[in-house]
Design a protein around this motif. Structure first.
Motif, PDB file in Angstrom:
ATOM      1  N   ASP A 184      71.423 -33.863   8.155  1.00 52.72           N
ATOM      2  CA  ASP A 184      70.771 -35.075   7.676  1.00 52.72           C
ATOM      3  C   ASP A 184      71.815 -36.190   7.562  1.00 52.72           C
ATOM      4  OD1 ASP A 184      72.125 -34.832   5.232  1.00 52.72           O
ATOM      5  OD2 ASP A 184      70.409 -33.939   4.196  1.00 52.72           O
ATOM      6  N   PRO A 185      71.431 -37.420   7.215  1.00 54.65           N
ATOM      7  CA  PRO A 185      72.401 -38.529   7.179  1.00 54.65           C
ATOM      8  C   PRO A 185      73.592 -38.298   6.258  1.00 54.65           C
ATOM      9  CG  PRO A 185      70.181 -39.411   7.242  1.00 54.65           C
ATOM     10  CD  PRO A 185      70.037 -37.918   7.062  1.00 54.65           C
ATOM     11  N   GLU A 186      73.467 -37.423   5.250  1.00 50.27           N
ATOM     12  CA  GLU A 186      74.591 -37.130   4.361  1.00 50.27           C
ATOM     13  C   GLU A 186      75.422 -35.940   4.835  1.00 50.27           C
ATOM     14  OE1 GLU A 186      74.678 -37.687   0.040  1.00 50.27           O
ATOM     15  OE2 GLU A 186      72.497 -37.651   0.173  1.00 50.27           O
ATOM     16  N   GLY A 187      74.968 -35.275   5.894  1.00 52.65           N
ATOM     17  CA  GLY A 187      75.723 -34.157   6.438  1.00 52.65           C
ATOM     18  C   GLY A 187      75.225 -32.788   6.048  1.00 52.65           C
ATOM     19  N   ALA A 188      74.148 -32.683   5.264  1.00 55.58           N
ATOM     20  CA  ALA A 188      73.602 -31.375   4.903  1.00 55.58           C
ATOM     21  C   ALA A 188      72.955 -30.741   6.133  1.00 55.58           C
ATOM     22  CB  ALA A 188      72.566 -31.514   3.794  1.00 55.58           C
ATOM     23  N   SER A 189      73.335 -29.490   6.426  1.00 58.96           N
ATOM     24  CA  SER A 189      72.810 -28.782   7.585  1.00 58.96           C
ATOM     25  C   SER A 189      71.491 -28.091   7.260  1.00 58.96           C
ATOM     26  CB  SER A 189      73.810 -27.724   8.070  1.00 58.96           C
ATOM     27  OG  SER A 189      74.993 -28.326   8.531  1.00 58.96           O
ATOM     28  N   PHE A 190      70.577 -28.096   8.214  1.00 61.97           N
ATOM     29  CA  PHE A 190      69.336 -27.348   8.105  1.00 61.97           C
ATOM     30  C   PHE A 190      68.853 -27.034   9.506  1.00 61.97           C
ATOM     31  CE2 PHE A 190      68.136 -31.747   8.533  1.00 61.97           C
ATOM     32  CZ  PHE A 190      66.912 -31.773   9.195  1.00 61.97           C
ATOM     33  N   LEU A 191      67.915 -26.101   9.626  1.00 62.08           N
ATOM     34  CA  LEU A 191      67.428 -25.665  10.922  1.00 62.08           C
ATOM     35  C   LEU A 191      65.911 -25.697  10.954  1.00 62.08           C
ATOM     36  CD1 LEU A 191      69.928 -23.605   9.889  1.00 62.08           C
ATOM     37  CD2 LEU A 191      69.743 -22.888  12.279  1.00 62.08           C
ATOM     38  N   VAL A 192      65.357 -25.776  12.156  1.00 61.66           N
ATOM     39  CA  VAL A 192      63.915 -25.584  12.342  1.00 61.66           C
ATOM     40  C   VAL A 192      63.712 -24.376  13.241  1.00 61.66           C
ATOM     41  CG1 VAL A 192      63.287 -27.997  11.978  1.00 61.66           C
ATOM     42  CG2 VAL A 192      63.793 -27.187  14.301  1.00 61.66           C
ATOM     43  N   TRP A 193      62.578 -23.726  13.043  1.00 60.90           N
ATOM     44  CA  TRP A 193      62.241 -22.532  13.802  1.00 60.90           C
ATOM     45  C   TRP A 193      60.813 -22.648  14.316  1.00 60.90           C
ATOM     46  CZ3 TRP A 193      64.637 -18.853  16.196  1.00 60.90           C
ATOM     47  CH2 TRP A 193      63.933 -17.704  16.597  1.00 60.90           C
ATOM     48  N   GLU A 194      60.680 -22.624  15.658  1.00 61.45           N
ATOM     49  CA  GLU A 194      59.369 -22.597  16.316  1.00 61.45           C
ATOM     50  C   GLU A 194      59.119 -21.149  16.723  1.00 61.45           C
ATOM     51  OE1 GLU A 194      57.227 -24.193  20.400  1.00 61.45           O
ATOM     52  OE2 GLU A 194      59.057 -25.198  19.693  1.00 61.45           O
ATOM     53  N   PRO A 195      58.230 -20.461  16.049  1.00 67.09           N
ATOM     54  CA  PRO A 195      58.117 -19.017  16.250  1.00 67.09           C
ATOM     55  C   PRO A 195      57.378 -18.630  17.523  1.00 67.09           C
ATOM     56  CG  PRO A 195      56.472 -19.734  14.687  1.00 67.09           C
ATOM     57  CD  PRO A 195      57.303 -20.951  15.017  1.00 67.09           C
ATOM     58  N   VAL A 196      57.775 -17.495  18.068  1.00 63.07           N
ATOM     59  CA  VAL A 196      57.002 -16.802  19.096  1.00 63.07           C
ATOM     60  C   VAL A 196      56.750 -15.388  18.576  1.00 63.07           C
ATOM     61  CG1 VAL A 196      56.911 -15.985  21.477  1.00 63.07           C
ATOM     62  CG2 VAL A 196      57.931 -18.208  20.962  1.00 63.07           C
ATOM     63  N   ARG A 197      57.758 -14.523  18.664  1.00 60.12           N
ATOM     64  CA  ARG A 197      57.595 -13.168  18.148  1.00 60.12           C
ATOM     65  C   ARG A 197      58.011 -13.060  16.683  1.00 60.12           C
ATOM     66  NH1 ARG A 197      59.993  -7.766  18.435  1.00 60.12           N
ATOM     67  NH2 ARG A 197      62.008  -8.605  19.102  1.00 60.12           N
ATOM     68  N   HIS A 198      59.078 -13.755  16.348  1.00 60.37           N
ATOM     69  CA  HIS A 198      59.570 -13.719  14.960  1.00 60.37           C
ATOM     70  C   HIS A 198      58.947 -14.866  14.162  1.00 60.37           C
ATOM     71  CE1 HIS A 198      62.203 -13.275  11.538  1.00 60.37           C
ATOM     72  NE2 HIS A 198      62.643 -14.511  11.696  1.00 60.37           N
ATOM     73  N   GLN A 199      58.176 -14.533  13.144  1.00 63.34           N
ATOM     74  CA  GLN A 199      57.459 -15.543  12.363  1.00 63.34           C
ATOM     75  C   GLN A 199      58.226 -16.007  11.136  1.00 63.34           C
ATOM     76  OE1 GLN A 199      54.536 -16.957  13.322  1.00 63.34           O
ATOM     77  NE2 GLN A 199      54.671 -15.721  15.193  1.00 63.34           N
ATOM     78  N   GLY A 200      59.247 -15.263  10.722  1.00 62.60           N
ATOM     79  CA  GLY A 200      59.993 -15.630   9.526  1.00 62.60           C
ATOM     80  C   GLY A 200      60.001 -14.490   8.526  1.00 62.60           C
ATOM     81  N   ALA A 201      60.340 -14.803   7.291  1.00 61.19           N
ATOM     82  CA  ALA A 201      60.405 -13.783   6.244  1.00 61.19           C
ATOM     83  C   ALA A 201      59.023 -13.177   6.012  1.00 61.19           C
ATOM     84  CB  ALA A 201      60.929 -14.395   4.956  1.00 61.19           C
ATOM     85  N   GLN A 202      58.988 -11.868   5.889  1.00 66.13           N
ATOM     86  CA  GLN A 202      57.733 -11.161   5.653  1.00 66.13           C
ATOM     87  C   GLN A 202      57.453 -10.957   4.167  1.00 66.13           C
ATOM     88  OE1 GLN A 202      58.627  -7.653   7.958  1.00 66.13           O
ATOM     89  NE2 GLN A 202      57.647  -8.475   9.795  1.00 66.13           N
ATOM     90  N   LEU A 203      58.454 -11.249   3.323  1.00 62.85           N
ATOM     91  CA  LEU A 203      58.302 -11.110   1.879  1.00 62.85           C
ATOM     92  C   LEU A 203      58.925 -12.329   1.218  1.00 62.85           C
ATOM     93  CD1 LEU A 203      57.440  -9.152  -0.464  1.00 62.85           C
ATOM     94  CD2 LEU A 203      59.829  -8.389  -0.500  1.00 62.85           C
ATOM     95  N   VAL A 204      58.147 -13.038   0.400  1.00 63.76           N
ATOM     96  CA  VAL A 204      58.636 -14.190  -0.349  1.00 63.76           C
ATOM     97  C   VAL A 204      58.018 -14.181  -1.737  1.00 63.76           C
ATOM     98  CG1 VAL A 204      59.048 -15.684   1.658  1.00 63.76           C
ATOM     99  CG2 VAL A 204      56.789 -15.659   0.587  1.00 63.76           C
TER     100      VAL A 204
END
Length: 345
Positions: free
Chosen positions: A114-134
């Motif tokens: 971001d403009p201050e330098g904080a890193s982050f990512l985006v994920w466009e899923p196909v097979r892996h949808q993300g965390a299965q437990l939250v």
């Protein structure tokens, strides 16, 4: 809670750890949270592992890009189109560090600052949808941006994800706010007023690891349900060195320059049953307490560091309908911690 199978765009969907010492990191988180790790080799991308709890995916782990890169936790946000997310980041004044790149048949990722330098990512899923437990003990329950310019952050992330922000009030609110998506809280925002670095640790940074291969649900031995240890729990016995494959030499893009301890960053927060007990156990397992337990509007909260210096937080959430004066009702029995409790499209 049922196994999660998807996330609405703009919602935190995955976290992974970039580690300078996979063996030490696996041993620490298995002892602290009761997670179990399984690794795959990813060809030229090196190795990538997945932590599970009760057979459900909770987080990822992989090596840092090079030995001189510090360990760090990375936060991913779901997107339906990584290319369009990349364009929005550029238009809003952010920096594209990596991607978008396709990760085998798992999905597409991109790494931003971001403009201050904080890193982050985006994920466009196909097979892996993300965390299965939250939103359960020892699973991701919240993500928080720590920054110096909250107003600038509100504008930037509003353009990128369509978020709005709501300031928090009440005990522990301080300079905090919630990010809202469709009126529901999805993440947090905190003004940086001097963030201490872990005692005796290297400089932590966010977003400094190799491009991941999150993978679908691996064949992981059932770990069962492990409650968070109570105060006075004796040190966890050594189970022997975990089976971690050679990291190899990954040939993937760098994720940018490491940041200083007081740099803006995204903080991953994991739910626990007891904040103090978890902080004590973290120290016994070789970690450190960066910020001691204290009460926040959503619960009892502490910032910790693992033995490799990666910073994360734990929180014992306030019970629904309990002492959460800063979080107005969302029409349920108390608002969700990160907008991930109700089913999403």
């Amino acid at each position: 809670m049922p196994t999660r199978t998807g996330y609405k765009p703009g919602v935190p969907c995955w976290v992974d750890l970039a580690s300078t010492d996979l063996t030490a990191s696996v041993a620490f988180y298995e002892a602290l949270f009761g997670w179990r790790a399984a690794f795959d080799t990813c060809g030229e991308a090196g190795v990538y592992g997945r932590f599970s709890q009760g057979g459900r995916l909770v987080a990822g782990i992989g090596p840092t890009f090079s030995p001189d890169r510090p360990s760090a936790w990375n936060t991913y946000f779901a997107t339906g189109d990584a290319e369009s997310a990349t364009e929005r980041v550029k238009e809003a004044g952010g920096r594209v560090a990596v991607g978008p790149v396709q990760v085998f048949d798992e999905g597409t990722m991109a790494v931003f600052q971001d403009p201050e330098g904080a890193s982050f990512l985006v994920w466009e899923p196909v097979r892996h949808q993300g965390a299965q437990l939250v939103d359960e003990p020892v699973a991701l329950c919240w993500s928080e941006l720590v920054c110096r310019d909250p107003e600038g952050a509100r504008a930037f992330y509003g353009e990128v994800f369509g978020w709005s922000a709501r300031s928090l009030t009440g005990p522990g609110g301080g300079d905090r706010a919630e990010w809202l998506l469709d009126g529901r809280p999805v993440a947090g925002l905190r003004a940086m007023n001097g963030v201490p670095s872990p005692p005796g640790r290297g400089t932590p940074s966010l977003g400094e690891r190799v491009a991941p291969s999150p993978g679908g649900a691996p064949s992981v031995p059932e770990a069962g349900t492990r409650s968070v240890p109570e105060a006075g729990t004796p040190p966890v016995p050594d189970r022997g060195a975990p089976s971690v494959p050679d990291r190899g030499a990954p040939s993937v893009p760098d994720r940018g320059a490491p940041c200083s301890p007081d740099a803006p960053h995204w903080l991953a927060v994991f739910a626990v049953a007891g904040c103090e007990a978890t902080a004590v156990l973290a120290e016994r397992c070789g970690g450190a307490v960066v910020s001691p337990p204290r009460d926040l509007p959503a619960g009892r909260h502490a910032v910790l560091a693992d033995p490799c210096g990666a910073v994360f937080a734990v929180m014992a959430p306030s019970p629904p309908g309990g002492a959460r004066p800063a979080l107005p009702s969302s029409g349920e029995s108390g608002p969700p911690l990160n907008g991930q409790i109700a089913p999403r499209g």
